[in-house]
Design a protein around this motif. Sequence first.
Motif, PDB file in Angstrom:
ATOM      1  N   ALA A 115      -4.610  14.468 -74.705  1.00  0.00           N
ATOM      2  CA  ALA A 115      -3.451  14.597 -75.591  1.00  0.00           C
ATOM      3  C   ALA A 115      -2.174  14.090 -74.916  1.00  0.00           C
ATOM      4  N   ASP A 116      -2.154  14.117 -73.581  1.00  0.00           N
ATOM      5  CA  ASP A 116      -0.975  13.684 -72.817  1.00  0.00           C
ATOM      6  C   ASP A 116      -1.102  12.234 -72.347  1.00  0.00           C
ATOM      7  N   PHE A 117      -1.897  11.421 -73.036  1.00  0.00           N
ATOM      8  CA  PHE A 117      -2.198  10.078 -72.531  1.00  0.00           C
ATOM      9  C   PHE A 117      -0.948   9.226 -72.339  1.00  0.00           C
ATOM     10  N   LYS A 118       0.106   9.476 -73.104  1.00  0.00           N
ATOM     11  CA  LYS A 118       1.325   8.675 -72.974  1.00  0.00           C
ATOM     12  C   LYS A 118       1.992   8.877 -71.616  1.00  0.00           C
ATOM     13  N   GLU A 119       1.739  10.023 -70.989  1.00  0.00           N
ATOM     14  CA  GLU A 119       2.348  10.334 -69.697  1.00  0.00           C
ATOM     15  C   GLU A 119       1.461   9.930 -68.524  1.00  0.00           C
ATOM     16  N   ARG A 120       0.283   9.442 -68.799  1.00  0.00           N
ATOM     17  CA  ARG A 120      -0.659   9.094 -67.740  1.00  0.00           C
ATOM     18  C   ARG A 120      -0.497   7.648 -67.288  1.00  0.00           C
ATOM     19  N   SER A 121      -0.687   7.424 -65.982  1.00  0.00           N
ATOM     20  CA  SER A 121      -0.768   6.067 -65.473  1.00  0.00           C
ATOM     21  C   SER A 121      -2.163   5.543 -65.772  1.00  0.00           C
ATOM     22  N   ALA A 122      -2.233   4.358 -66.369  1.00  0.00           N
ATOM     23  CA  ALA A 122      -3.513   3.835 -66.831  1.00  0.00           C
ATOM     24  C   ALA A 122      -3.879   2.546 -66.099  1.00  0.00           C
ATOM     25  N   LEU A 123      -5.177   2.367 -65.910  1.00  0.00           N
ATOM     26  CA  LEU A 123      -5.722   1.122 -65.381  1.00  0.00           C
ATOM     27  C   LEU A 123      -6.733   0.596 -66.388  1.00  0.00           C
ATOM     28  N   ILE A 124      -6.514  -0.625 -66.863  1.00  0.00           N
ATOM     29  CA  ILE A 124      -7.459  -1.273 -67.757  1.00  0.00           C
ATOM     30  C   ILE A 124      -8.305  -2.254 -66.948  1.00  0.00           C
ATOM     31  N   ILE A 125      -9.610  -2.162 -67.112  1.00  0.00           N
ATOM     32  CA  ILE A 125     -10.534  -3.095 -66.478  1.00  0.00           C
ATOM     33  C   ILE A 125     -10.886  -4.169 -67.501  1.00  0.00           C
ATOM     34  N   GLY A 126     -10.508  -5.412 -67.208  1.00  0.00           N
ATOM     35  CA  GLY A 126     -10.766  -6.511 -68.124  1.00  0.00           C
ATOM     36  C   GLY A 126      -9.491  -7.034 -68.754  1.00  0.00           C
ATOM     37  N   ALA A 127      -9.563  -8.257 -69.270  1.00  0.00           N
ATOM     38  CA  ALA A 127      -8.392  -8.861 -69.911  1.00  0.00           C
ATOM     39  C   ALA A 127      -8.808  -9.719 -71.107  1.00  0.00           C
ATOM     40  N   GLY A 128      -9.932  -9.375 -71.721  1.00  0.00           N
ATOM     41  CA  GLY A 128     -10.408 -10.102 -72.892  1.00  0.00           C
ATOM     42  C   GLY A 128      -9.809  -9.577 -74.177  1.00  0.00           C
ATOM     43  N   GLY A 129     -10.475  -9.872 -75.296  1.00  0.00           N
ATOM     44  CA  GLY A 129      -9.941  -9.493 -76.598  1.00  0.00           C
ATOM     45  C   GLY A 129      -9.795  -7.996 -76.785  1.00  0.00           C
ATOM     46  N   ALA A 130     -10.785  -7.226 -76.355  1.00  0.00           N
ATOM     47  CA  ALA A 130     -10.708  -5.766 -76.499  1.00  0.00           C
ATOM     48  C   ALA A 130      -9.598  -5.203 -75.625  1.00  0.00           C
ATOM     49  N   ALA A 131      -9.490  -5.711 -74.400  1.00  0.00           N
ATOM     50  CA  ALA A 131      -8.430  -5.258 -73.493  1.00  0.00           C
ATOM     51  C   ALA A 131      -7.055  -5.539 -74.093  1.00  0.00           C
ATOM     52  N   ARG A 132      -6.908  -6.700 -74.695  1.00  0.00           N
ATOM     53  CA  ARG A 132      -5.624  -7.084 -75.301  1.00  0.00           C
ATOM     54  C   ARG A 132      -5.255  -6.124 -76.430  1.00  0.00           C
ATOM     55  N   ALA A 133      -6.218  -5.818 -77.308  1.00  0.00           N
ATOM     56  CA  ALA A 133      -5.948  -4.891 -78.414  1.00  0.00           C
ATOM     57  C   ALA A 133      -5.565  -3.512 -77.895  1.00  0.00           C
ATOM     58  N   ILE A 134      -6.270  -3.046 -76.875  1.00  0.00           N
ATOM     59  CA  ILE A 134      -6.001  -1.724 -76.316  1.00  0.00           C
ATOM     60  C   ILE A 134      -4.674  -1.704 -75.564  1.00  0.00           C
ATOM     61  N   TYR A 135      -4.423  -2.715 -74.747  1.00  0.00           N
ATOM     62  CA  TYR A 135      -3.189  -2.796 -73.970  1.00  0.00           C
ATOM     63  C   TYR A 135      -1.971  -2.816 -74.887  1.00  0.00           C
ATOM     64  N   PHE A 136      -1.982  -3.677 -75.901  1.00  0.00           N
ATOM     65  CA  PHE A 136      -0.850  -3.773 -76.820  1.00  0.00           C
ATOM     66  C   PHE A 136      -0.665  -2.468 -77.597  1.00  0.00           C
ATOM     67  N   SER A 137      -1.762  -1.872 -78.048  1.00  0.00           N
ATOM     68  CA  SER A 137      -1.663  -0.652 -78.856  1.00  0.00           C
ATOM     69  C   SER A 137      -1.185   0.527 -78.023  1.00  0.00           C
ATOM     70  N   MET A 138      -1.631   0.618 -76.774  1.00  0.00           N
ATOM     71  CA  MET A 138      -1.161   1.691 -75.896  1.00  0.00           C
ATOM     72  C   MET A 138       0.309   1.505 -75.542  1.00  0.00           C
TER      73      MET A 138
END
Length: 279
Positions: A115-138
């Motif tokens: 529930a506190d994901f906005k306050e968490r430091s995140a690491l995304i593995i990958g930089a393809g289409g799914a990563a782009r959608a998730i990165y932009f949305s987050m």
Amino acid sequence: MKKMFGVIGDPIAHSMSPAMHNDLFALYDIDASYLPFRVLKDDLEDAVKGLKALGASGFNVTIPHKTKIMPLLDKIDPLAEAIGAVNTVKNENGLFTGYNTDGPGFVKGLEGHAADFKERSALIIGAGGAARAIYFSMAKAGVKRIDIFNRTLEKAEELVATCPYQVQSRILDRANAERLLGEYQLIIQTTSIGMVPEVDISPLSLGNLSSQALVSDIIYNPLKTKILKDAALNEAATQNGIDMFVYQGAIAFEKWTGIFPDTQRMKANVLRHLGGFSC
């Protein structure tokens, strides 16, 4: 008059979307059907014209058409425009509008685990289409730091440079991602590494993982990838890809019908088709 929905892609026979959406139409007493359509790359334009001529109320778009369909649509939602991919189309007064519910679906599914994901430091593995959608949305949702580990650093740099939302990011190679892993409370695996049949491979060593972290993998076949098994051994929380799949479908269903559906029912339906029993 019965409404028509569907999903276009190639291949398409494996798609669980028809079973998921047709079950929801029955649940909410909506006179509609959802069909799978195999559409080859060279036939995409004709397929879109055909769906419009048939008066399709909406449809989903999967591999390999998510990007190539965009110039064939009448309107594109700003988030989908930024991501550069469409996975959901809605017929709005005869005009086809494209949306991306993949990223928002991931974020919605994440809320139930962190529930506190906005306050968490995140690491995304990958930089393809799914990563782009998730990165932009987050980033749009307000996450303040999202770093990226990708084997090709230039691809990760392009992703960060084109994001229209404010977010702090570092691009990491494998050595630095593994060394700094303890800094992250959220690790998101977006590549195909660990998917059936190569289930014994992980994109990253989790030796420095914090036990307070959540490790999320967007793969759902298998339900527990190697990276999720390794995270569990480190006593970290885990999340597989069923949430993203279900919530992207739920958001699409809401756009088409105005109803946000029963996601627990959707999860149970997906698990039955996968032959699994828990998320």
